[in-house]
Design a protein around this motif. Structure first.
Motif, PDB file in Angstrom:
ATOM      1  N   GLU A   1      20.309  59.635   2.357  1.00  0.00           N
ATOM      2  CA  GLU A   1      21.691  58.532   3.105  1.00  0.00           C
ATOM      3  C   GLU A   1      21.008  57.159   2.416  1.00  0.00           C
ATOM      4  O   GLU A   1      19.323  57.229   2.604  1.00  0.00           O
ATOM      5  CB  GLU A   1      21.557  58.931   4.176  1.00  0.00           C
ATOM      6  N   THR A   2      21.489  56.829   2.425  1.00  0.00           N
ATOM      7  CA  THR A   2      22.189  55.365   2.872  1.00  0.00           C
ATOM      8  C   THR A   2      21.337  54.213   3.593  1.00  0.00           C
ATOM      9  O   THR A   2      21.932  55.045   4.696  1.00  0.00           O
ATOM     10  CB  THR A   2      22.927  54.443   1.807  1.00  0.00           C
ATOM     11  N   PRO A   3      20.863  52.945   3.850  1.00  0.00           N
ATOM     12  CA  PRO A   3      21.112  52.524   4.899  1.00  0.00           C
ATOM     13  C   PRO A   3      22.127  52.162   6.046  1.00  0.00           C
ATOM     14  O   PRO A   3      22.148  52.471   7.130  1.00  0.00           O
ATOM     15  CB  PRO A   3      20.562  50.969   4.764  1.00  0.00           C
ATOM     16  N   ASP A   4      23.008  52.372   5.391  1.00  0.00           N
ATOM     17  CA  ASP A   4      24.799  51.890   6.156  1.00  0.00           C
ATOM     18  C   ASP A   4      25.304  53.381   6.665  1.00  0.00           C
ATOM     19  O   ASP A   4      25.409  53.791   7.238  1.00  0.00           O
ATOM     20  CB  ASP A   4      25.682  51.626   4.779  1.00  0.00           C
ATOM     21  N   GLN A   5      24.462  54.306   5.718  1.00  0.00           N
ATOM     22  CA  GLN A   5      25.033  55.840   5.782  1.00  0.00           C
ATOM     23  C   GLN A   5      24.120  56.175   7.422  1.00  0.00           C
ATOM     24  O   GLN A   5      24.583  56.772   8.533  1.00  0.00           O
ATOM     25  CB  GLN A   5      24.582  57.157   4.899  1.00  0.00           C
ATOM     26  N   ARG A   6      22.738  55.960   7.169  1.00  0.00           N
ATOM     27  CA  ARG A   6      22.143  55.957   8.836  1.00  0.00           C
ATOM     28  C   ARG A   6      22.069  55.268   9.522  1.00  0.00           C
ATOM     29  O   ARG A   6      22.450  55.808  10.716  1.00  0.00           O
ATOM     30  CB  ARG A   6      20.328  55.021   8.106  1.00  0.00           C
ATOM     31  N   GLU A   7      22.739  53.821   9.286  1.00  0.00           N
ATOM     32  CA  GLU A   7      22.781  52.933  10.593  1.00  0.00           C
ATOM     33  C   GLU A   7      24.304  53.543  10.851  1.00  0.00           C
ATOM     34  O   GLU A   7      24.152  53.626  12.712  1.00  0.00           O
ATOM     35  CB  GLU A   7      23.367  52.125   9.942  1.00  0.00           C
ATOM     36  N   ASP A   8      25.374  53.886  10.537  1.00  0.00           N
ATOM     37  CA  ASP A   8      26.115  55.262  11.358  1.00  0.00           C
ATOM     38  C   ASP A   8      26.184  56.034  11.768  1.00  0.00           C
ATOM     39  O   ASP A   8      26.385  56.053  12.978  1.00  0.00           O
ATOM     40  CB  ASP A   8      27.054  55.656  10.028  1.00  0.00           C
ATOM     41  N   ARG A   9      24.680  56.976  11.299  1.00  0.00           N
ATOM     42  CA  ARG A   9      24.451  58.170  12.163  1.00  0.00           C
ATOM     43  C   ARG A   9      24.087  58.275  12.969  1.00  0.00           C
ATOM     44  O   ARG A   9      24.312  58.785  14.482  1.00  0.00           O
ATOM     45  CB  ARG A   9      23.466  59.329  11.140  1.00  0.00           C
ATOM     46  N   LEU A  10      23.780  56.829  13.059  1.00  0.00           N
ATOM     47  CA  LEU A  10      22.345  56.633  14.607  1.00  0.00           C
ATOM     48  C   LEU A  10      23.247  55.736  15.684  1.00  0.00           C
ATOM     49  O   LEU A  10      23.194  56.208  16.729  1.00  0.00           O
ATOM     50  CB  LEU A  10      21.367  54.988  14.428  1.00  0.00           C
ATOM     51  N   SER A  11      23.886  55.265  14.987  1.00  0.00           N
ATOM     52  CA  SER A  11      25.500  55.166  15.373  1.00  0.00           C
ATOM     53  C   SER A  11      26.315  56.051  16.954  1.00  0.00           C
ATOM     54  O   SER A  11      26.729  55.913  17.874  1.00  0.00           O
ATOM     55  CB  SER A  11      26.984  53.527  15.330  1.00  0.00           C
TER      56      SER A  11
END
Length: 730
Positions: free
Chosen positions: A185-195
């Motif tokens: 996953e990309t940094p944006d996808q990781r941030e979306d998942r954690l959010s």
């Protein structure tokens, strides 16, 4: 080319073959017969399957041709018909039939998936994802809830029946899948998942009951208790690396992170019980004590330096805020608009150049000035091209009634009502405080009346009697009112004002003076005692533990009673008086004056003080400040006093062993370090964990000390404990 046989020959040949086959069948054994029949059945089956496959292929081709040419309406109708048929068939099938159908589907899916290539598998999963996304995008909230409920029930049933090995295999597969997904996953996808995870956790925890929360926290495994030293070191290293990442964050990111932490802490602390809050504060105190017990002298000096810098910054900021506030409140409404004569603040007026041709309605005294001072309303009117006449509130329109004469201005409210021809009936309430404002309370009811009828019925005999002015002042204690100024009535003042009104006000030209009017102040004031017995009992209970002090206080009238349990002694001046104290540091000696008051209390109890004693204490405190300031210069025991000039508790080191005051030598013992920090607003302490409340801090301090210094907003107050009661001295 072979020779063609006749029908007779063909017939003979077939009969001959038939006889041979019959003889062969008659002579074959059982095993040969079984093999022959088995081979025959296999051939028949292959033939049937081939024919069926050919038939299915032809049907598929035909269906593909039909579906390729069908319209969207026909496609939707066909799909709906298939769903309806499937629904009807499944609704009537038995449990065994359903199990057989599902088993067949699973076997078929297993065969297909076992033979599919990675590309086919990816295509199949992509199609499933798209189909699921389309279905979920169109489903209603109820349908979504039903689907999730069914999934939860199915998962619960499956997990309830699985063995420990199956559970471990399932969790291992999930971990591997999660690791693979997160690695790609990309940094944006990781941030979306954690959010999304944070939002889901917040929603779940917001809806959980206290029991559910306790069960959830209890179910958490004690990871740290079971971890090995290597695991602990790895965990701490990861935390350090994560903390090191904060060095790269921008000021905005840091502020966002701290704001989120403050909000989270405020939410958690708002929901905690008093016992939980006490446990948390106790744990913090223990942790602070352990950290300070293990710190080196250098670490201690660094910590104290940081605290001093923070205190200095806070005091500087507070001083700047006070100066800004004083500067703001010292702006007066002293600017006068030269057209409407309205008094304005400096930011409400502007200088405007006069255009004589466009403003021909202005008087000559204004046009001759060239530049005049105007309020915003008059400036907009003057600069408007549509306005051809002067402002409605211009002074030359004779709308200014003029100054109120002193003979009318000096009248009190009761005296004004004695002379009023029309009396409004309104309930007026004075708010608390020395400068409390007046407010209205209750309803206002308006009745339509003929104005001429009202004018004819106005009273023409004045002044009124005090029992007919419709004004009653109600109070629980007569001392609560400043009777000598606000509510007194002077007969001579009333008649002088009435004569002036008759001579100068046209509305009073027909008034007849009543020289025998009854004007008594007793008709105006009404004292009501509210729960006198209860208040007296409560007051007696408050005074019982300090009966000796009460007797002395009655004999000594230097104190002024504020309430039944509070009294105050005021000095003849304050610490800002430059005529009494040293002009170089007036307003900064409060810390030294507090020590002087505490020292005086050691030889004379505060309830025996007089005004002169308090004055002497302030003079001794001023002298003590000068001595400490002198001894702190180039002294290795204490740091120099900062630019603000305020003392700190560490500056008392220079006089700790011995100092002289009131003709005696004293020695003091004090604690430089304390955890008694908090806000004067209890709500801030509880919601933001700022520190202890004032009550908690005093109770903690008095367990080991007899006196202390309370510092708040650059002001210091001394607090003492004696005769089981605490007293505060400035």
């Amino acid at each position: 080319m072979g020779k063609s046989e006749t029908s007779t020959q063909r017939k003979r040949r077939l009969e001959k073959n038939k006889l041979k086959r019959q003889q062969k069948l008659a002579n074959e054994s059982d095993e040969e017969k079984r093999q022959r029949l088995s081979k025959r059945r296999k051939q028949d089956k292959n033939k049937i399957l081939t024919q069926r496959q050919l038939k299915l292929d032809k049907a598929k081709e035909r269906m593909q041709r039909l579906r390729a040419s069908e319209t969207k309406k026909e496609h939707d109708a066909r799909i709906a018909k298939n769903r309806q048929h499937t629904y009807e068939v499944r609704a009537t099938e038995s449990v065994e039939q359903r199990e057989i159908r599902l088993r067949s589907l699973r076997e078929y899916d297993s065969r297909i998936r076992a033979n599919e290539t990675p590309y086919q598998r990816e295509d199949r999963l992509s199609a499933l994802r798209e189909h699921s996304a389309q279905v979920r995008a169109c489903e209603t909230p109820d349908q979504r809830e039903d689907r999730l409920s069914a999934l939860r029930e199915h998962s619960a049933q499956v997990r309830a029946c699985e063995t420990p090995d199956q559970r471990e295999d399932r969790l291992s597969a999930l971990r591997e899948h999660s690791a693979q997904v997160r690695a790609c996953e990309t940094p944006d996808q990781r941030e979306d998942r954690l959010s999304a995870l944070r939002e889901h956790s917040a929603q779940v925890r917001a809806c959980e009951t206290p029991d559910q929360r306790e069960d959830r926290l209890s179910a958490l495994p004690p990871v740290r208790a079971c971890e090995t030293p290597d695991q602990r070191e790895d965990r701490l290293s990861a935390l350090r690396e994560h903390s090191a990442a904060r060095a790269c964050e921008t000021p905005d990111q840091r502020e966002d992170r701290l704001s989120a932490l403050r909000e989270y802490s405020a939410q958690v602390r708002a929901c905690e019980t008093p016992d939980q809050r006490e446990d948390r504060l106790s744990a913090l105190r223990e942790h602070s004590a352990q950290v300070r017990a293990c710190e080196t002298p250098y670490q201690r000096e660094v910590r104290l330096t940081a605290l001093r810098e923070h205190s200095s910054q806070v005091r500087t900021s507070e001083k700047a805020q006070i100066e800004t506030f004083n500067k703001t409140i010292n702006i007066f409404c002293d600017r006068v608009c030269e057209i409407c004569t309205k008094r304005c603040y400096p930011n409400q007026v502007t200088n405007c150049n006069v255009n004589v041709s466009a403003s021909s309605y202005l008087p000559a005294e204004l046009t001759n000035k060239g530049t005049i001072l105007l309020c915003h309303r008059c400036k907009n009117h003057l600069t408007s091209k549509k306005k051809t006449c002067g402002p409605a509130k211009a002074y030359w329109n004779n709308l200014d009634p003029g100054e109120v004469p002193d003979i009318i201005k000096q009248l009190t409210q009761p005296e004004q009502r004695l002379l009023s021809r029309i009396i409004p009936f309104v309930k007026i309430v004075k708010y608390d405080g020395l400068f409390g404002q007046y407010g209205f309370r209750g309803q206002a009811v308006l009745f339509a009346q003929d104005i001429f009828e009202v004018t004819e019925t106005l009273p023409n005999i004045l002044p009124r009697s005090t029992d007919g002015i419709g004004m009653v002042v109600i109070t629980e204690h007569l001392e609560n009112l400043n009777v000598s100024r606000e509510y007194n009535i002077s007969r001579s003042r009333v008649y002088e004002a009435l004569r002036w009104l008759i001579n100068n006000n046209p509305l009073y030209h027909d008034v007849i003076i009543d020289n025998s009017a009854q004007i008594l102040q007793e008709d105006l004031l009404r004292v009501t005692q509210h729960n006198c017995d209860e208040n007296a009992q409560n007051n007696q209970e408050l005074l019982e533990p300090v009966s000796d002090m009460a007797e002395t206080t009655n004999a000594n009238n230097a104190y002024t009673m504020i309430t039944d349990s509070m009294r105050i002694l005021r000095a003849s001046w304050n610490q800002d008086n430059k005529q009494v104290f040293n002009a170089n540091y007036t307003g900064r000696q409060c810390f030294a004056m507090v020590l002087a008051n505490i020292t005086r209390a050691a030889i004379l109890m505060p309830h025996l003080w007089t005004n002169n004693i308090l004055n002497t204490n302030m003079l001794e405190g001023d002298a003590l400040y000068a001595k400490i300031k002198q001894l702190s210069v180039d002294n290795p025991l204490v740091p120099s006093i900062d630019a603000t000039g305020y003392l700190e508790i560490r500056h008392f080191r220079v006089i700790k062993e011995s100092f002289m005051m009131f003709g005696r030598f004293f020695k003091i013992e004090f604690d430089e370090e304390t955890d008694l920090v908090g806000c004067l607003r209890d709500s801030v302490n509880r919601s933001q964990d700022f520190g202890l409340t004032l009550k908690e801090a005093l109770a903690t301090m008095f367990t080991s000390h007899k006196a202390g210094v309370l510092i708040a907003s650059s002001k210091s107050l001394g607090v003492m404990y004696y005769n089981n009661y605490s007293t505060t001295t400035l």
